[in-house]
Each structure stands twice: as structure tokens, then as C-alpha cells.
Design a protein around this motif. Structure first.
Motif, PDB file in Angstrom:
ATOM      1  N   GLY A  62     -12.912  43.063 -50.375  1.00  0.00           N
ATOM      2  CA  GLY A  62     -12.916  43.368 -48.955  1.00  0.00           C
ATOM      3  C   GLY A  62     -11.745  42.702 -48.256  1.00  0.00           C
ATOM      4  N   HIS A  64     -10.535  41.808 -43.980  1.00  0.00           N
ATOM      5  CA  HIS A  64     -10.912  41.892 -42.572  1.00  0.00           C
ATOM      6  C   HIS A  64      -9.650  41.919 -41.708  1.00  0.00           C
ATOM      7  CE1 HIS A  64     -13.029  39.966 -38.881  1.00  0.00           C
ATOM      8  NE2 HIS A  64     -12.933  41.268 -38.764  1.00  0.00           N
ATOM      9  N   PHE A 121     -19.215  37.917 -48.571  1.00  0.00           N
ATOM     10  CA  PHE A 121     -18.138  37.319 -47.781  1.00  0.00           C
ATOM     11  C   PHE A 121     -17.764  38.118 -46.540  1.00  0.00           C
ATOM     12  CE2 PHE A 121     -17.453  35.269 -51.901  1.00  0.00           C
ATOM     13  CZ  PHE A 121     -17.491  33.968 -51.474  1.00  0.00           C
ATOM     14  N   TYR A 122     -17.982  39.424 -46.554  1.00  0.00           N
ATOM     15  CA  TYR A 122     -17.546  40.248 -45.427  1.00  0.00           C
ATOM     16  C   TYR A 122     -18.698  40.982 -44.735  1.00  0.00           C
ATOM     17  CZ  TYR A 122     -12.781  39.445 -46.822  1.00  0.00           C
ATOM     18  OH  TYR A 122     -11.595  38.844 -47.106  1.00  0.00           O
ATOM     19  N   PRO A 145     -18.561  34.419 -44.340  1.00  0.00           N
ATOM     20  CA  PRO A 145     -17.531  33.399 -44.119  1.00  0.00           C
ATOM     21  C   PRO A 145     -16.077  33.856 -44.251  1.00  0.00           C
ATOM     22  CG  PRO A 145     -18.630  33.066 -46.212  1.00  0.00           C
ATOM     23  CD  PRO A 145     -19.396  34.118 -45.502  1.00  0.00           C
ATOM     24  N   MET A 146     -15.806  34.955 -44.937  1.00  0.00           N
ATOM     25  CA  MET A 146     -14.404  35.336 -45.094  1.00  0.00           C
ATOM     26  C   MET A 146     -13.871  36.134 -43.912  1.00  0.00           C
ATOM     27  SD  MET A 146     -12.696  34.315 -47.852  1.00  0.00           S
ATOM     28  CE  MET A 146     -11.570  35.543 -48.461  1.00  0.00           C
ATOM     29  N   ARG A 147     -14.744  36.446 -42.947  1.00  0.00           N
ATOM     30  CA  ARG A 147     -14.253  37.138 -41.758  1.00  0.00           C
ATOM     31  C   ARG A 147     -13.334  36.216 -40.985  1.00  0.00           C
ATOM     32  NH1 ARG A 147     -19.417  40.530 -39.381  1.00  0.00           N
ATOM     33  NH2 ARG A 147     -19.589  41.978 -41.123  1.00  0.00           N
TER      34      ARG A 147
ATOM     35  N   LYS B  66     -10.728  31.718 -49.269  1.00  0.00           N
ATOM     36  CA  LYS B  66     -10.648  31.342 -47.852  1.00  0.00           C
ATOM     37  C   LYS B  66      -9.585  30.262 -47.650  1.00  0.00           C
ATOM     38  CE  LYS B  66     -12.259  31.602 -43.629  1.00  0.00           C
ATOM     39  NZ  LYS B  66     -12.282  32.866 -42.887  1.00  0.00           N
ATOM     40  N   GLU B  69      -5.998  31.324 -47.453  1.00  0.00           N
ATOM     41  CA  GLU B  69      -5.503  32.002 -46.259  1.00  0.00           C
ATOM     42  C   GLU B  69      -4.810  31.047 -45.291  1.00  0.00           C
ATOM     43  OE1 GLU B  69      -8.619  34.417 -44.596  1.00  0.00           O
ATOM     44  OE2 GLU B  69      -8.704  35.671 -46.378  1.00  0.00           O
ATOM     45  N   PHE B 370      -2.245  36.705 -45.905  1.00  0.00           N
ATOM     46  CA  PHE B 370      -3.276  37.225 -44.993  1.00  0.00           C
ATOM     47  C   PHE B 370      -4.588  37.337 -45.748  1.00  0.00           C
ATOM     48  CE2 PHE B 370      -5.565  40.790 -43.029  1.00  0.00           C
ATOM     49  CZ  PHE B 370      -5.646  40.316 -41.739  1.00  0.00           C
ATOM     50  N   ARG B 371      -4.470  37.744 -47.001  1.00  0.00           N
ATOM     51  CA  ARG B 371      -5.646  37.855 -47.861  1.00  0.00           C
ATOM     52  C   ARG B 371      -5.181  37.672 -49.289  1.00  0.00           C
ATOM     53  NH1 ARG B 371     -10.110  37.691 -50.391  1.00  0.00           N
ATOM     54  NH2 ARG B 371     -11.435  39.501 -50.744  1.00  0.00           N
TER      55      ARG B 371
END
Lengths: 171, 413
Positions: A62, A64, A121-122, A145-147, B66, B69, B370-371
């Protein structure tokens, strides 16, 4: 016959016409976008069509994009035709208010945990998934949490009393 | 006999409020010594037969995606160490190759060959652990202790090159932080001379060992079709008979310059997986030998190259940093992550110790991705565990667990 990006694009537009959008080739990898209600149809076509045969799901994840109103969440599929050694990247966008996307588990067993991870996560709700629950985080967690609205801690903050780690307190 | 037992069971009067459950629930893990890592299996067993297994993962989830990022490129390398920590250099190289693809950096041949040596050494150390652990789980402890000596030698080689052993953080964008020292080359030479003898002995301990064969043959098998559907890659897929290897299908780091074979199995069971890994170690040795010879052939100026000429991403020399203004500025910018990446989307994969390790990087032009998504092979193929152990004996399921080469760090990211 060589399975080139042009050929795949041609096959897809022949079958699905205008619904295949944003066709790009970043770093040589064919990338396209599919409306979210069409993801299974396109994947099935890529899987079954005699000349295409994308039978391997390499990766599912995913993304965001908080700035794109109405299409904040994306699911990215990396599909692979192993005998011809060609990869494609398929994207599906959905709004964050109603993040429903059809599950790919019927086509690929490997999508099972990867979709659970994406949900974890999304918060993307994979419709028809046999066991959609959190996988890496604790079950009690009530956010995704990954948003992007959950930034990582600012490393220069000083309001936190964290003397053991050399921050805050008496400094 | 079993009918007799069942008949007998019907006469047993269960206490009031008992549930008429025929199977036993058994927790295997998360800290069971036989799981070799932190993952749990909730097994339903009927006697010693497994009826169903439900895996729980995520005990050591550290939110790497995370964290990434917010990290500039160089600060992500240590995160990749901690995925598959049995072959950390492959992950490091994979990450650097991904960055190089995004940044458009071309590496010189000598760098490629040096990288190949490191990657193949780590493949050997990865397979060595996995195969000897399968031995331990079948009751043969000797091999495990014996080959540790050579894993130690591999770690010493890493130490000569980057200073650390397990979580290596080896290499830079465009090459290595320093050239291989003479001591490193001597150790590689020693490894090439001594290791084949040891590997042969290790092979003799297991390959035609009656007990080992009977314990592993026909257990934990999976068909090629199911394996592909489950997203298997690496030795586990090759054991089923599919000759898919990223080193051949999408050569990176000049793998196309080397001659080697892709060993495949037929049944995809524990024994085939063991054989494939064993053969791959021989092939890795072949590759290291070729790479070592190729490196010796470089003459003059070429023989000292160990990084690409990319001052924007590669740290300047230390003596320049101390004496020159520009070098100091670049050093600071790179260390503090002030270098912006170009916009773009990259997927790059390398053949890791247990499968295709992929990096999907989306850059929006900032200093951090960004990801960033890691394709972690064992997270994907561990799903198949409940299917391949269904109906198996509990003791065989333990061997299957270790022969799949599951690394908790990689699974949980």
C-alpha cells in the motif's frame, strides 16, 4: 514472440479500452492504473491470457498519498511473467473514506498475508479476504500506522523527559 | 488397532461440561528452541499428526518501512542489515543497487566483482546455517559445530572490509567505503583453499546418510505449481523444479560475466531443499573463484578502483575533509542527509539467501523515500507452512520449519 511493454499495453487497451490509465515506464517497468472495481478483472486477464501469463505475484503493498483528495490510498501490485521474464506494475487507487478493494487471494495464495499487512498498516479493506486481521501489529491497535498523518517522532524535540537516552530532563 | 482405541474411548465417561474435542491444541513457540526464531505456531494435533497450523508473526516488528520514510539513503542501510541477518551484506548491496538505479549511478567492473565476492560469501554463510540447522533438528549436531569455523572465517572477511560481523552496513552508493585490504584477500584465498574440503566432508555427513535421508525425504514437500502460487522464490522454489534465479533472469552487479549453474530439485521436500542449498554453495564457490581471478587481472590504475566517481553521494576522502572546504561541505551534506534524490519509482531485486529480496522505492524528490517497501521472501512463503505440514508428524514439521530458512527479522521487518 517477444513480450514487450508496447505489446502488453496494446493487449490491455484492446480489452479494457480507456479504463487503463496513467501508462508509464519508469526505469523500464510498465506501470499502469486500473479503476478499483476492475482490479480483479485486469489481473485475471493478465493471468489467463495466452500471450501474457502473468502468473506470479511478486509484491503487493500500500501507499498513502494524503494530498490526492478522493484517491488517497493506493495498492501496488508487482506481477511477473517468469518464463518471459517480464514484470508489470499495476496500481489501484481508492478513497480513504471507503477503502474497499477486491482481494487477490483467489488468484494468488501469496496475496493473503501481503493483503493482511497492507490492511494492518494502511487500513485498506480487502473485500472477500478469508481472514482479514492484523498481522504484524497487535490486535488492539486502533489506527493504521503507515498513514502519513502519523509522523515519526521529531528527533530534536526537548519536551520529553527521556534522560536515560540523553534527551530532555536536565539538558 | 485404532478402531479398538476409538471403541474404548466411547466407553470413557467424560465429566459433566466437557467438550467432545478430539484434537489437542499445542503452542509451538514463540520462544521454543526448535523454532530458531521468534514465531508462534498454534497447532491442532491428533496424536502426533498435525491437523492444522496457524502461524502468528510480528513479535519483533520494528516498523522499518515507517522509519525509512524519515531517513536519508545511507541511514537506511543499517535497517536492511536487520532483515535477513544471516546474509546482511546481500541486503546492503541490494539496497545500494536500488539507490544506484534511482540515481543513475554506473559502477565500475572491479566494484561489481568485489560485490559479487561479498554477496556469494554471504550466500554461503546463509546456506551453511540453514543446512546445518536442518542437521541439528534431525539429531546431527556435529556438522553444525564443524562448519561454524568457516562461518567465522567469512565473518572475519567482512570484518576486514567493513569492520563489523553480523549487521555489516557494508558498502556505499557506488562501491565500497575502502578497498579490500591484503589481509582480506589472503583470507578469501584461505577460504577458497580450505572450504571445499570442509564442504565435501559436511556433504558426506548428510547427503547419503540413511537416517538423514529417511527423516527428510518426502516430508514438507510442495509442488511447483503451489509454490509459485504461494510466491516462493530462492532455494525453496528451485527445490520444486523451477529454475528461477534473479542472478540469471535479471543480472545485477555483472553476474552475467560468470559461469555457474542453477541447481534444481524435483519434489520440493526437505531433502531437496537441503540438496539445492548444498549445490548452491558449490556454485557460489565457483563464482567467488572466478571473481577473485578477474580481480587479479586488473592492472595499474584500474586495480585500485573501489567506488564509482559520484561525489554527490559518495563520501569524500577523510584527508580532504580535514583540509579542503568543499570536501568538508559535501561530507556534512551527505552525513546529514541534505542530498535530494531525483523523483521516481524503482523496483529492484536481488537473489538473497532465501529468495528474491525486493526494494520498492518511491521518491518524491526529497531527502528520504516517500515510501519504501521491502519484499521479504520468507514473510511471503511462510504462509504455505500450514498447507505443507498438514497431516505431517510433529517432528517432521520442526524440520520443515528450519529447512524453509525462516528468519524472524526478515519476516517481521
Amino acid at each position: 514472440m517477444v513480450l514487450t511493454n508496447e505489446f502488453i499495453t496494446q493487449k490491455l487497451t484492446e480489452k479494457f479500452g480507456e479504463t487503463i490509465t496513467n501508462i508509464e515506464e519508469p526505469y523500464g517497468l510498465l506501470t499502469f492504473e486500473v479503476p478499483k472495481e476492475m482490479n480483479l478483472k485486469v489481473m485475471q486477464f493478465l493471468h489467463d491470457e495466452q500471450d501474457l501469463q502473468f502468473r506470479f505475484l511478486t509484491d503487493l503493498c500500500g501507499v498513502h498519498y494524503p494530498d490526492q483528495t478522493g484517491r488517497e490510498l493506493a495498492v501496488v501490485y508487482h506481477l511477473h511473467n517468469m518464463p518471459e521474464n517480464v514484470r508489470v506494475r499495476m496500481k489501484v487507487f481508492t478513497s480513504i473514506q471507503q477503502p474497499d478493494v477486491f482481494t487477490a487471494t483467489k488468484l494468488y495464495e501469496s496475496a493473503n498475508w501481503q493483503e493482511r499487512e497492507t490492511y494492518d498498516f494502511y487500513g485498506i479493506n480487502f473485500v472477500g479476504h478469508p481472514n482479514l486481521k492484523r498481522i504484524l501489529n497487535v490486535d488492539e491497535m486502533d489506527y493504521f500506522p503507515m498513514r502519513k498523518e502519523y509522523p515519526l517522532e521529531d528527533q530534536t524535540r526537548i519536551d520529553k523527559d527521556d534522560e536515560m537516552f540523553g534527551r530532555g530532563g536536565s539538558i | 488397532m485404532s478402531e479398538l482405541i476409538q471403541q474404548e474411548q466411547h466407553h470413557v465417561k467424560l465429566p459433566e461440561g466437557s467438550i467432545g474435542k478430539q484434537t489437542t491444541t499445542l503452542n509451538l513457540g514463540p520462544t521454543h528452541p526448535a523454532t530458531h526464531g521468534v514465531f508462534q505456531n498454534i497447532l491442532e494435533v491428533d496424536g502426533e499428526r498435525i491437523v492444522s497450523a496457524e502461524q502468528t508473526v510480528g513479535y519483533i516488528h520494528r516498523a522499518f518501512e515507517k522509519i525509512a520514510e524519515r531517513r536519508p539513503l545511507y541511514q537506511i542501510t543499517p535497517l536492511t542489515d536487520r532483515l535477513n541477518y544471516c546474509s546482511a551484506p546481500i541486503n546492503n548491496m541490494g539496497w545500494h543497487l536500488t539507490c544506484e538505479k534511482l540515481l543513475g549511478v554506473k559502477t565500475p567492473k572491479r566494484v561489481d566483482y568485489l560485490r559479487v565476492i561479498i554477496m556469494e560469501l554471504s550466500r554461503i554463510s546463509d546456506h551453511l546455517i540453514c543446512n546445518s540447522i536442518v542437521g541439528v533438528d534431525t539429531g546431527a549436531f556435529t556438522g553444525f559445530l564443524y562448519v561454524m569455523q568457516y562461518r567465522e572465517l567469512i565473518y572475519e572477511i567482512y570484518e576486514e572490509i567493513c569492520g563489523s560481523r553480523l549487521t555489516t552496513n557494508i558498502g556505499r552508493i557506488g562501491g565500497f567505503e575502502r578497498d579490500f585490504s591484503n589481509a582480506a584477500f589472503e583470507k578469501i584465498e584461505r577460504f577458497l583453499k580450505e572450504y571445499p574440503v570442509v564442504l565435501k566432508e559436511f556433504e558426506n555427513l548428510f547427503q547419503r546418510n540413511r537416517i538423514f535421508m529417511e527423516r527428510t525425504m518426502g516430508t514438507g514437500g510442495i509442488s511447483a505449481e503451489r509454490a509459485l502460487n504461494y510466491g516462493f522464490t530462492g532455494p525453496n522454489l528451485r527445490a520444486t523444479g523451477v529454475d528461477y534465479d534473479v542472478r540469471v533472469t535479471a543480472p545485477y552487479s555483472s553476474y552475467e560475466d560468470f559461469e555457474f549453474e542453477i541447481p534444481v530439485g524435483t519434489t520440493g521436500d526437505n531433502y531437496d531443499r537441503w540438496l539445492v542449498r548444498n549445490q548452491e554453495m558449490w556454485q557460489s564457490l565457483r563464482i567467488i573463484e572466478q571473481a577473485y581471478r578477474k580481480i587479479q587481472e586488473f592492472k595499474g590504475e584500474e586495480a585500485t578502483i573501489y567506488h564509482a566517481d559520484v561525489p554527490e553521494y559518495y563520501l569524500p576522502k577523510k584527508e580532504d575533509v580535514y583540509t579542503k572546504m568543499e570536501a568538508l561541505i559535501w561530507h556534512f551534506k551527505i552525513i546529514m542527509g541534505e542530498i535530494d534524490m531525483p523523483k521516481g519509482e524503482v523496483y529492484h531485486s536481488v537473489e538473497g539467501g532465501n529468495g528474491e529480496v525486493g526494494y520498492y522505492l518511491i521518491s518524491d524528490g526529497g531527502r528520504a523515500p516517500f515510501r519504501l517497501h521491502f519484499r521479504r521472501p520468507c514473510f511471503i512463503y511462510y504462509q504455505a507452512y500450514s498447507e505443507i505440514t498438514q497431516g505431517a508428524m510433529l517432528s517432521d514439521a520442526i524440520i520443515t520449519l528450519s529447512s524453509l530458512n525462516l528468519i524472524a527479522g526478515e519476516m517481521d521487518a
